[in-house]
Design an enzyme around this catalytic site. Structure first.
Site, PDB file in Angstrom:
ATOM      1  CD  GLU A 143      -3.964  13.193 -13.747  1.00  8.82           C
ATOM      2  OE1 GLU A 143      -3.599  12.046 -13.425  1.00  8.82           O
ATOM      3  OE2 GLU A 143      -3.724  14.211 -13.058  1.00  8.82           O
ATOM      4  CE  LYS A 184      -2.123   6.254  -6.702  1.00 12.59           C
ATOM      5  NZ  LYS A 184      -3.497   6.736  -6.440  1.00 12.59           N
ATOM      6  NE  ARG A 234       4.598 -16.571   7.684  1.00  9.14           N
ATOM      7  CZ  ARG A 234       3.325 -16.785   7.413  1.00  9.14           C
ATOM      8  NH1 ARG A 234       2.745 -16.202   6.370  1.00  9.14           N
ATOM      9  NH2 ARG A 234       2.604 -17.617   8.156  1.00  9.14           N
ATOM     10  CG  ASP A 258      -7.470  12.159 -11.777  1.00  4.63           C
ATOM     11  OD1 ASP A 258      -7.629  10.969 -11.435  1.00  4.63           O
ATOM     12  OD2 ASP A 258      -6.955  13.017 -11.027  1.00  4.63           O
ATOM     13  CE  LYS A 305      -0.101  11.839 -11.965  1.00 11.63           C
ATOM     14  NZ  LYS A 305      -1.212  10.924 -12.304  1.00 11.63           N
TER      15      LYS A 305
END
Length: 289
Positions: free
Chosen positions: A199, A133, A98, A225, A165
């Site tokens: 960004e 992510k 597994r 973005d 950002k």
């Protein structure tokens, strides 16, 4: 991206989680001297990844188990193909089954999805890249899988590059009074070897970013973005090759070709890792008494 020591560390943790005090079922039902032969088979078409990881699951369970891989990472396969064979003590084969499958199904799913994105932008010059992510603890595995599919990796971690950002810019503007002054101060404080990416989410921010300078002594990448296609084209034209242009947000297999056609250099796709479906692979085991 993947070293043997890192593979062993992650796979050993997975094995310990799955059988912390041994495999009670196999130890109860399977004779200690039973041998097994197993085949890793594809139940659907795809692109392979995770061969070394699959092999490690068995080797760390019982070093007498032998895994023979028939494909390398990045190789395509059809439904019904045999991807690897496994031979050795039956208890070990069944115990590791597994964990080996979990890793290679996950990694092959990411590779297969990445390959589809790369094919969709072929001929445009745009690079498909992943994001941060990723599944906690599995970033190297998942990013290796992206590379196996022809994609590229973004910064590996928060320690690798400066990426300003919207929330960072809000703090900096409050202190410096303008985006340009904030970025100039940041660039001045950084070593020349450190990449700076910014960004923006509106076209009216672009001039202020460009005013801070571009290239090695300024902003190395500008991320547009969640821009519309028209705004992407406008942004690419305004930047005019002075720095790398990255597009992000709203990227799917249905939209990526049109985004690439706007002339951006990089398209970052979080879905490569956070939304990839595990590929359907199976291990057919034959146990000999």
């Amino acid at each position: 991206m993947l070293s043997r020591s890192h593979i062993d560390t992650v796979v050993r943790a997975a094995l310990d989680e799955d059988a912390p005090w041994g495999d009670l079922t196999s130890e109860t039902l399977i004779p200690v001297d039973a041998a097994a032969t197993a085949e890793l088979r594809a139940r659907e078409a795809g692109v392979f990844s995770g061969g070394e990881v699959f092999e490690a699951a068995f080797a760390l369970t019982d070093p007498r188990i032998v895994v023979a891989l028939r494909l390398g990472d990045g190789d395509r396969f059809a439904a019904g193909d045999t991807l690897a064979t496994v031979t050795g003590p039956a208890r070990g084969v069944l115990q590791a089954e597994r964990i080996g499958l979990n890793f290679t199904q996950r990694m092959s799913g990411i590779t297969t999805l990445t390959a589809a994105y790369v094919a969709a932008v072929a001929g445009t010059g745009a690079r498909i890249a992943d994001t941060r992510k990723t599944t906690p603890g599995l970033r190297r595995f998942e990013r290796h899988a992206v590379r196996s599919g022809g994609g590229h990796n973004h910064r590996f971690s928060l320690s690798d590059a400066v990426m300003a950002k919207d929330n960072h810019l809000a703090v900096l503007v409050a202190r410096h009074g303008s985006i340009t002054a904030a970025l100039e101060a940041a660039r001045a404080a950084l070593p020349h070897t450190t990449h700076l990416e910014v960004e923006i989410d509106r076209l009216d921010q672009l001039d202020a970013v460009l005013a801070a300078g571009t290239g090695p002594r300024g902003v190395g990448t500008i991320m547009l973005d969640n821009f519309s296609l028209d705004d992407l084209r406008t942004g690419v034209a305004a930047i005019a090759g002075r720095t790398i242009v990255e597009a992000s947000g709203g990227v799917s297999l249905d939209t990526v070709a049109a985004i690439a056609a706007t002339g951006v250099d990089v398209i970052s796709v979080g879905a490569l890792t956070h939304s990839a479906r595990a590929l359907d692979l199976g291990l057919d085991v034959r146990v000999e008494a």
